[in-house]
Design a protein around this motif. Structure first.
Motif, mmCIF file in Angstrom:
data_model
loop_
_atom_site.group_PDB
_atom_site.id
_atom_site.type_symbol
_atom_site.label_atom_id
_atom_site.label_comp_id
_atom_site.label_asym_id
_atom_site.label_seq_id
_atom_site.Cartn_x
_atom_site.Cartn_y
_atom_site.Cartn_z
ATOM 1 N N TYR A 241 124.989 86.831 14.773
ATOM 2 C CA TYR A 241 125.914 86.863 15.907
ATOM 3 C C TYR A 241 125.102 87.007 17.180
ATOM 4 O O TYR A 241 123.959 87.465 17.157
ATOM 5 C CB TYR A 241 126.956 87.973 15.769
ATOM 6 C CG TYR A 241 126.417 89.379 15.775
ATOM 7 C CD1 TYR A 241 126.294 90.107 16.962
ATOM 8 C CD2 TYR A 241 126.044 90.014 14.585
ATOM 9 C CE1 TYR A 241 125.813 91.404 16.961
ATOM 10 C CE2 TYR A 241 125.557 91.315 14.586
ATOM 11 C CZ TYR A 241 125.445 92.000 15.772
ATOM 12 O OH TYR A 241 124.960 93.289 15.779
ATOM 13 N N ASP B 168 133.785 87.376 10.379
ATOM 14 C CA ASP B 168 134.968 87.221 11.239
ATOM 15 C C ASP B 168 135.560 88.561 11.641
ATOM 16 O O ASP B 168 135.983 88.760 12.790
ATOM 17 C CB ASP B 168 136.029 86.369 10.528
ATOM 18 C CG ASP B 168 135.731 84.881 10.593
ATOM 19 O OD1 ASP B 168 134.736 84.514 11.248
ATOM 20 O OD2 ASP B 168 136.485 84.087 10.005
ATOM 21 N N TYR C 4 133.370 89.963 14.285
ATOM 22 C CA TYR C 4 133.552 89.220 15.542
ATOM 23 C C TYR C 4 134.758 89.771 16.310
ATOM 24 O O TYR C 4 134.671 90.126 17.493
ATOM 25 C CB TYR C 4 133.766 87.741 15.198
ATOM 26 C CG TYR C 4 133.537 86.751 16.323
ATOM 27 C CD1 TYR C 4 133.462 87.142 17.657
ATOM 28 C CD2 TYR C 4 133.413 85.397 16.040
ATOM 29 C CE1 TYR C 4 133.255 86.222 18.666
ATOM 30 C CE2 TYR C 4 133.207 84.464 17.044
ATOM 31 C CZ TYR C 4 133.127 84.875 18.351
ATOM 32 O OH TYR C 4 132.927 83.951 19.351
ATOM 33 N N THR D 180 129.034 83.478 16.631
ATOM 34 C CA THR D 180 128.524 83.853 15.308
ATOM 35 C C THR D 180 128.366 82.601 14.469
ATOM 36 O O THR D 180 129.012 81.577 14.730
ATOM 37 C CB THR D 180 129.469 84.850 14.606
ATOM 38 O OG1 THR D 180 128.874 85.285 13.378
ATOM 39 C CG2 THR D 180 130.815 84.231 14.315
#
Length: 432
Positions: free
Chosen positions: A260, A233, A236, A249
């Motif tokens: 991803y 995360d 991302y 992802t």
């Protein structure tokens, strides 16, 4: 990640008398003590008390975080540019920082720089200077503000690309007018594995042991199924901040493994974005105290490997009648299978075994919705009669400059002999 998410700063107060061991004291207790002392007036005791305020480790971390997060924008026009390049292994990323006098919007505004190539395995010690050419810029998610990440490629002082500079050749292919007219799109699925720092064993796995068999981990949720979601995360969001064209992802089949996707990207941009995203991932795992590996088969046995599936289409493939164009591209790819395999990543033979959703490294194949083929075509592409193909052969450690440019070269610029084309068409027809 205590070093990142440090608790609120605290003071530890200690009262010492002679050699008596000091004990922790809260700020409230210290205030109370001062109040009582003030009420009592000057003390008549000959004993001397010393109060020592010692910053806790957490407080030091918070002070460091505060400095790292300083916003320089109100105080100076100068920015920090992190120059990033690919090291001697062809997989490692290197970087160093320099101050630029003002914010920039294009890499052409940045100066060239140099580095010691003898320390990265890219030049001899007696002639070690390698020149960095800025090629793409991204916002720096670590320093924020107007600071930037700069993707560079490397040249000799005479202006020749060094052997590990694969971007230069890719740029030549993507500059070909025939390639430009076809507007090649790429969607790259980067898989990676997270390892525990000291034992180099996948994150979430018992040290020296194995988790339960594959099945519940792919896109799974839960402490016993998902290991490293905070890293995924964080990566991302950092990529979105940087301006990288990251599109999604997910957790992968093997526990401790993630993926991803970057794209759709056009031409050389695909390689620039993948390398920038890899650098950001390296920095995040560095801060988290976790090791990143792009090894295509990090754990031997009945476990999925790590690939870098590359989705590809041209303007002609995306238009009406595109499926026939896709088939012609697949025919060309079949004839250059050996060339592609040799350029698709180190250690790929350990991954492309014909098992675990892969095709054999020695045999070219294609199919609709078949993840056990070299080239997969989606059901929607077949139904619509146009779309894209997925090359499932590239390993997770592949160089995206090589893979993307080779796909364009083979399908748009390379022409097989009529005899070879006819023979390949017969083989593919039997394969389907």
């Amino acid at each position: 990640m205590a070093q990142i998410l440090a608790p609120t700063s605290q003071w530890q107060m200690r009262i010492t008398k002679s050699s008596t061991t000091a004990s922790p004291m809260t700020a409230k207790m210290w205030s109370s003590l001062l109040l009582k002392q003030n009420k009592r007036g000057p003390t008549k005791s000959s004993a001397k008390f010393r109060v020592l305020a010692v910053k806790s480790e957490d407080y030091t971390i918070n002070r460091l975080e505060g400095l790292l997060n300083l916003d320089l924008t109100p105080f100076t026009d100068r920015i920090i540019a992190e120059y990033i390049w690919i090291g001697g292994s062809g997989v490692d990323v290197r970087s160093k920082s320099r101050t630029i006098s003002k914010p920039v919007e294009h890499p052409s505004e940045l100066p060239k720089w140099n580095y010691d190539g003898s320390s990265t395995g890219q030049a001899p010690g007696e002639d070690s200077e390698v020149i960095l050419y800025p090629q793409a810029i991204f916002k720096d998610p670590f320093r924020g503000g107007n600071n930037i990440l700069v993707i560079c490629d490397a040249y000799t002082p005479q202006g020749e690309p060094i052997p590990t500079n694969k971007r230069a050749r890719a740029a030549e292919i993507f500059a070909n007018q025939k390639v430009i007219d076809e507007v090649p799109w790429y969607g790259i699925e980067q898989e990676y594995t997270l390892l525990q720092t000291d034992v180099k064993w996948p994150l979430g796995w018992p040290v020296g042991g194995y988790p339960g068999p594959q099945g519940p981990y792919y896109c799974g949720a839960g402490a016993d199924k998902s290991f490293g979601r905070d890293i995924s995360d964080a990566h991302y969001k950092a990529c979105l901040y940087a301006g990288i064209n990251i599109s999604g992802t997910n957790g992968e089949v093997m526990p401790g493994q993630w993926e991803y996707q970057v794209g759709p990207s056009v031409g050389i941009e695909a390689g620039d974005h993948i390398w920038a995203s890899r650098y950001i991932l390296e920095r995040i795992t560095e801060q988290a105290g976790v090791v990143l590996t792009l090894d295509p088969k990090p754990i031997e046995g009945d476990w999925n490997g790590a690939g870098c599936h590359t989705n590809y289409s041209t303007k002609s493939m995306r238009e009406e009648g595109g499926f026939e164009v896709i088939k012609k591209a697949i025919l060309n790819l079949s004839l250059r299978h050996t060339d592609h395999i040799s350029a698709y990543g180190e250690g790929n033979e350990r991954r492309l075994t014909g098992k675990h959703e892969t095709a054999s490294i020695n045999t070219f194949s294609w199919g609709v919705a078949n993840r056990g083929c070299s080239i997969r075509v989606g059901r929607e592409t077949e139904k619509q009669g146009k779309g894209y193909l997925e090359d499932r052969r590239p390993a997770s450690n592949m160089d995206p400059y090589i893979v993307t440019s080779l796909l364009a070269e083979t399908t748009l610029l390379w022409e097989p002999t009529l005899e070879a084309e006819a023979l390949a068409a017969q083989k593919l027809a039997l394969n389907v």
